[in-house]
Design a protein around this motif. Sequence first.
Motif, PDB file in Angstrom:
ATOM      1  N   ASP A  56     -13.882  12.987 -13.525  1.00  0.00           N
ATOM      2  CA  ASP A  56     -14.503  11.888 -12.792  1.00  0.00           C
ATOM      3  C   ASP A  56     -14.763  10.705 -13.707  1.00  0.00           C
ATOM      4  O   ASP A  56     -15.001   9.593 -13.230  1.00  0.00           O
ATOM      5  N   CYS A  90      -4.864   9.394 -19.526  1.00  0.00           N
ATOM      6  CA  CYS A  90      -6.258   9.414 -19.078  1.00  0.00           C
ATOM      7  C   CYS A  90      -6.411   8.691 -17.746  1.00  0.00           C
ATOM      8  O   CYS A  90      -7.112   9.165 -16.839  1.00  0.00           O
ATOM      9  N   TRP A  91      -5.758   7.532 -17.619  1.00  0.00           N
ATOM     10  CA  TRP A  91      -5.880   6.758 -16.385  1.00  0.00           C
ATOM     11  C   TRP A  91      -5.275   7.504 -15.199  1.00  0.00           C
ATOM     12  O   TRP A  91      -5.863   7.545 -14.111  1.00  0.00           O
ATOM     13  N   LEU A 104      -7.550  10.397 -13.739  1.00  0.00           N
ATOM     14  CA  LEU A 104      -8.840  10.094 -13.107  1.00  0.00           C
ATOM     15  C   LEU A 104      -8.795  10.286 -11.595  1.00  0.00           C
ATOM     16  O   LEU A 104      -7.834   9.907 -10.926  1.00  0.00           O
ATOM     17  N   GLY A 121     -13.191   7.180 -10.268  1.00  0.00           N
ATOM     18  CA  GLY A 121     -13.480   7.579 -11.634  1.00  0.00           C
ATOM     19  C   GLY A 121     -13.556   6.390 -12.581  1.00  0.00           C
ATOM     20  O   GLY A 121     -12.979   5.325 -12.322  1.00  0.00           O
ATOM     21  N   LEU A 158     -13.135   4.859 -16.523  1.00  0.00           N
ATOM     22  CA  LEU A 158     -12.540   4.954 -17.860  1.00  0.00           C
ATOM     23  C   LEU A 158     -13.277   3.988 -18.768  1.00  0.00           C
ATOM     24  O   LEU A 158     -13.426   2.804 -18.446  1.00  0.00           O
ATOM     25  N   ARG A 178     -11.372   3.350 -11.289  1.00  0.00           N
ATOM     26  CA  ARG A 178     -10.133   3.586 -10.527  1.00  0.00           C
ATOM     27  C   ARG A 178     -10.440   3.561  -9.039  1.00  0.00           C
ATOM     28  O   ARG A 178     -11.183   4.394  -8.533  1.00  0.00           O
TER      29      ARG A 178
END
Length: 402
Positions: A317, A334-335, A338, A342, A344, A398
Amino acid sequence: MIIVVGIGADGWDGLPAESCRALEQAEVLMGSARQLDLVPASAAERVVWPSPLLPALLALLERYADHDVCVLASGDPMFYGIGSTLVSLLGASRVRVLPHLSSLSLACARLGWPVEQVEVVSFVGRRPTALNAALLPGRRIVVLGAGRDSPSLVAGLLAGKGYGPSPMTVLSDLGAASESVLPGTAAGWAAPAPSSLNVIAIECVAEPDAEPLARVPGLPDAAYEHDGQLTKREVRAVSLSRLAPVPGELLWDVGAGAGSIAIEWMRSHPACAAVAVESRGDRAGAIRRNADALGVPSLRVVEGKAPAALDGLPAPDAVFVGGGATGPGLLERCWSALRPGGRLVVNAVTLESEAVVAGWYARLGGELVRLAVQRASPVGSFTGWRAAMPVTVWSVTRKDRA
C-alpha cells in the motif's frame, strides 16, 4: 456451519444454556486437550488440535465437512482466538460464535480498570518483545500469557527498558475455583505463575532516567543500532507523514538500512505491517534487533538486492525508497507493484538520484520537498550550526493502474 463455543476456566458449570446445547448436539468436538477435558463425556468424536495447528486446520475442517462440528475456545473466541481464524478462513456466514467472558474482561473486573483504557499484548504465538512498543509512563497494559514463565518474561522486558518500578499483577485461572491474584513489581518479580492460564496486568512506571519512546514518527536516532545508514530523525518524520500509515496497510521499505522507516510505520498502529528489504546481511541483522527492541518483532526482513528481492512479495500500500533510486528498474518495479491509492516516497541525497527523481516527478507529478537540517554543536567555546546533507523527498500517490 461450525459453532465455536467459548469456555472459561470454570468449565461446564460456567456455560450458558445455549452453549451447553450446542456441545451436547455436536457430532464432533475440536479443541485443545485441556478444553476438551472441561466438557462431560458424550457420543461426539473428540479431536485434539494438531501442532502446529494452522497448517493442518483447513484439511481437518474438510475431513469433517459433513458433520455437526463444535470448536472449543478459551473465553471469547473472537479475542485473539480460534474464532477469528475460522472466520478468516471460512467467512462469517459459515461460523457461529457463542462467546464467553474474555480473560481481559475478567482481569479488568478484578482490578477495577476500564477496559477501553487498557492496551492488550498477547504472548500466545507471538514474540514477547511486542510488549516494548506499548511501554509508556502511566499506561495500563494487560499481557495474555503463554505459559507459567510469562510473568518473568514481562518483568525482564520492563526492567530492561527502565520500567522496573512498574506494579505487576499476575491473575491466574480467572473464573475458576483455583483463581489467584498475585501483586508485585517488575524489578522484584522472580516466581513463575501458579498456572499456565494467566494474564499479567501492568501499570507502567518509568525510572527517572528512562526515555519514553512515543508512537509518533521521529524517534531519536540513538534508539537505533546503525552504522550510519539511517534515515535521520527529522527526515524520517517528514517521510512517514508522506507515506501516511493506515491501520491494516503494508509498507515496502526498500534499501532499509537500519529499518527505521519500516519500524516506525509498524509502531504507528498494531495492524500496520511492513517488509524491510536490505542487501547487506549485517544491516539485515541490525534491522531484526531494532525491530525487537522497539516492539515490532513481526517486521519481515528480506535479505537481497532490489528489484530482484521484491519478487513474490505481497502488493504494498506504500513504498519507501531510502537509497538505490538510481538502480536499473527499481522505481519502475516499485511503482508497478503499488495498489491503487498507494503512496511512493523516494529520498534522494546525491545529484544522480535527484536527477532520477526529477524525471519521475516530471512524468507523474506528486510533491517535491527539499529538507535542509542544521544542528547546534560546539564551535570552540561557542555554539554554531552544522548542516547535514540536504535531502530531496518525492512523494506521489497512485490513482489507478493505467
